[in-house]
Design a protein around this motif. Structure first.
Motif, PDB file in Angstrom:
ATOM      1  N   PRO A   2      42.535  30.057  37.458  1.00 39.99           N
ATOM      2  CA  PRO A   2      42.864  30.261  38.864  1.00 39.99           C
ATOM      3  C   PRO A   2      41.976  31.319  39.500  1.00 39.99           C
ATOM      4  N   LYS A   3      41.715  31.154  40.768  1.00 37.05           N
ATOM      5  CA  LYS A   3      40.874  32.103  41.503  1.00 37.05           C
ATOM      6  C   LYS A   3      41.663  33.315  41.981  1.00 37.05           C
ATOM      7  N   ASP A   4      42.975  33.199  42.007  1.00 35.07           N
ATOM      8  CA  ASP A   4      43.830  34.266  42.509  1.00 35.07           C
ATOM      9  C   ASP A   4      43.957  35.383  41.466  1.00 35.07           C
ATOM     10  N   PRO A   5      43.513  36.615  41.805  1.00 35.70           N
ATOM     11  CA  PRO A   5      43.611  37.702  40.826  1.00 35.70           C
ATOM     12  C   PRO A   5      45.049  38.048  40.445  1.00 35.70           C
ATOM     13  N   GLY A   6      45.988  37.850  41.363  1.00 33.63           N
ATOM     14  CA  GLY A   6      47.386  38.146  41.057  1.00 33.63           C
ATOM     15  C   GLY A   6      47.927  37.279  39.939  1.00 33.63           C
ATOM     16  N   SER A   7      47.555  36.005  39.936  1.00 34.80           N
ATOM     17  CA  SER A   7      48.049  35.122  38.880  1.00 34.80           C
ATOM     18  C   SER A   7      47.381  35.431  37.545  1.00 34.80           C
TER      19      SER A   7
END
Length: 56
Positions: A2-7
């Motif tokens: 995933p590109k989302d750092p939070g995930s």
């Protein structure tokens, strides 16, 4: 991936903080205790054999 750092960090956090860590820590503690008991019993055996005159 995933590109989302939070995930990404959420996934890492879930893996790092889990019940497996507690289980591995218990296994490590038991291993250290058994290694220490083995070391102590080896010294006691060597002392008894040398006191009996059986150890060179």
């Amino acid at each position: 991936m995933p590109k989302d750092p939070g995930s990404i960090f959420g996934g890492l956090f879930n893996v790092c903080v889990s019940d497996e860590y507690l289980r591995e820590r218990k296994i490590l503690t038991e291993g250290v205790i058994f290694a220490f008991l083995g070391l102590v019993s080896s010294f006691v055996t060597a002392y008894v054999l040398s006191a009996a005159g059986l150890l060179l």
